[in-house]
Design a protein around this motif. Structure first.
Motif, PDB file in Angstrom:
ATOM      1  N   ASN A   1      13.228  -5.427 -28.387  1.00 27.71           N
ATOM      2  CA  ASN A   1      13.864  -5.583 -27.207  1.00 27.71           C
ATOM      3  C   ASN A   1      14.786  -6.499 -26.658  1.00 27.71           C
ATOM      4  N   VAL A   2      15.079  -7.542 -27.666  1.00 29.37           N
ATOM      5  CA  VAL A   2      16.004  -8.832 -27.399  1.00 29.37           C
ATOM      6  C   VAL A   2      17.304  -8.568 -27.926  1.00 29.37           C
ATOM      7  N   GLY A   3      18.300  -8.343 -27.495  1.00 30.12           N
ATOM      8  CA  GLY A   3      19.578  -8.012 -27.905  1.00 30.12           C
ATOM      9  C   GLY A   3      20.437  -9.526 -27.831  1.00 30.12           C
TER      10      GLY A   3
ATOM     11  N   ILE B   1      20.626 -11.180 -24.095  1.00 25.82           N
ATOM     12  CA  ILE B   1      19.779 -11.941 -23.560  1.00 25.82           C
ATOM     13  C   ILE B   1      19.288 -13.011 -24.287  1.00 25.82           C
ATOM     14  N   ALA B   2      19.748 -12.969 -25.811  1.00 27.37           N
ATOM     15  CA  ALA B   2      19.522 -14.302 -26.745  1.00 27.37           C
ATOM     16  C   ALA B   2      20.617 -15.392 -26.130  1.00 27.37           C
ATOM     17  N   VAL B   3      21.684 -14.757 -25.781  1.00 24.64           N
ATOM     18  CA  VAL B   3      22.749 -15.865 -25.481  1.00 24.64           C
ATOM     19  C   VAL B   3      22.190 -16.626 -23.996  1.00 24.64           C
ATOM     20  N   ALA B   4      21.735 -15.903 -23.016  1.00 23.64           N
ATOM     21  CA  ALA B   4      21.247 -16.194 -22.011  1.00 23.64           C
ATOM     22  C   ALA B   4      20.044 -17.279 -22.062  1.00 23.64           C
ATOM     23  N   VAL B   5      19.102 -16.744 -23.099  1.00 26.69           N
ATOM     24  CA  VAL B   5      17.969 -17.950 -23.159  1.00 26.69           C
ATOM     25  C   VAL B   5      18.402 -18.989 -23.793  1.00 26.69           C
TER      26      VAL B   5
ATOM     27  N   VAL C   1      15.466 -11.717 -18.249  1.00 33.03           N
ATOM     28  CA  VAL C   1      13.986 -11.923 -19.147  1.00 33.03           C
ATOM     29  C   VAL C   1      13.075 -11.939 -17.729  1.00 33.03           C
ATOM     30  N   GLY C   2      12.391 -10.685 -17.942  1.00 33.86           N
ATOM     31  CA  GLY C   2      11.339 -10.403 -16.963  1.00 33.86           C
ATOM     32  C   GLY C   2      10.101 -10.929 -17.836  1.00 33.86           C
ATOM     33  N   LYS C   3       9.092 -10.509 -16.913  1.00 35.88           N
ATOM     34  CA  LYS C   3       7.649 -11.065 -17.473  1.00 35.88           C
ATOM     35  C   LYS C   3       7.397 -10.476 -18.788  1.00 35.88           C
ATOM     36  N   LYS C   4       7.428  -9.364 -19.015  1.00 39.92           N
ATOM     37  CA  LYS C   4       7.096  -8.604 -20.338  1.00 39.92           C
ATOM     38  C   LYS C   4       7.933  -9.148 -21.428  1.00 39.92           C
ATOM     39  N   ILE C   5       9.207  -9.362 -21.263  1.00 38.33           N
ATOM     40  CA  ILE C   5      10.027  -9.973 -22.356  1.00 38.33           C
ATOM     41  C   ILE C   5       9.664 -11.374 -22.605  1.00 38.33           C
TER      42      ILE C   5
ATOM     43  N   LEU D   1       7.892 -15.619 -31.188  1.00 39.38           N
ATOM     44  CA  LEU D   1       8.551 -16.977 -31.691  1.00 39.38           C
ATOM     45  C   LEU D   1       7.604 -17.798 -31.988  1.00 39.38           C
ATOM     46  N   ARG D   2       6.283 -17.770 -31.772  1.00 35.12           N
ATOM     47  CA  ARG D   2       5.201 -18.708 -31.909  1.00 35.12           C
ATOM     48  C   ARG D   2       5.428 -19.533 -33.107  1.00 35.12           C
TER      49      ARG D   2
END
Length: 203
Positions: free
Chosen positions: A81-83, A86-90, A117-121, A129-130
């Motif tokens: 669920n990460v497109g 969101i990846a750019v924002a992170v 990015v909410g709590k679930k994401i 990513l660990r």
């Protein structure tokens, strides 16, 4: 597939750039702070590492200051669920090294404050990513060729850049102001830094 572009930045927006390569303008979406981390040569040309994102109805290019940032972007896209948005924002909020540190610390708060990015994401990012990001952050491209590895920008520096670009300044202008403030940008109150940055950019 385009992997890397070197050229002059001819236009900037809040979320992207147009880079001229041999007379052809390539429009790329980039995380906040990318131009400040990208290398520029004596002719003013920058090199951006590119991820080509293809869907049925669109082909989009995403640019990054080095291979490490691009690898982190691709790792983010592998999370459920990460497109790209969101990846750019992170990566705009947490460059690759800082993101790897946040994941290693399991720092949920560092991720929850990012737009989209909410709590679930955030929880999913920490989980998925660990085992991916430590290797990404430990092998920056600059180290591979013996060049010095730049210091990752602090959260205060990124916040100041975001405030300046939000006021209508170009990303390159915001980067110039933050660079001029130097180490003070990481230690003094953000309000005082903003006033001085505005004074610098008014000259």
């Amino acid at each position: 597939m385009i992997g890397r572009l070197t050229g002059k930045v001819v236009a900037e927006t809040l979320d992207g750039v147009v880079i001229d390569v041999g007379g052809v303008g390539y429009e790329l979406a980039v995380p906040l702070g990318t131009l400040g981390r990208a290398r520029a040569d004596d002719a003013g040309r920058v090199t951006l590492w590119v991820h080509t994102h293809v869907r049925e109805d669109v082909l989009a290019l995403y640019g990054f200051g080095d291979e490490t940032e691009r690898a982190a972007f691709r790792a983010l896209l592998g999370v459920s669920n990460v497109g790209p948005k969101i990846a750019v924002a992170v990566l705009g909020a947490l460059p690759a090294a800082e993101l790897a540190q946040a994941v290693a610390r399991q720092d949920l708060a560092a991720l929850k404050g990012i737009s989209g990015v909410g709590k679930k994401i955030a929880e999913r990012l920490l989980l998925e990513l660990r085992d991916k990001l430590p290797a990404v952050a430990a092998t920056p491209a600059a180290a591979a060729n013996g060049a010095p590895v730049p210091r990752p920008p602090t959260a205060a520096e990124e916040k100041l850049r975001a405030m300046l670009t939000g006021m209508g300044f170009k990303p390159s202008e915001a980067e110039r102001a933050v660079s001029t403030l130097g180490a003070r940008a990481a230690s003094e109150p953000i309000e005082a830094l903003l006033r001085e940055a505005l004074s610098l950019l008014a000259k």
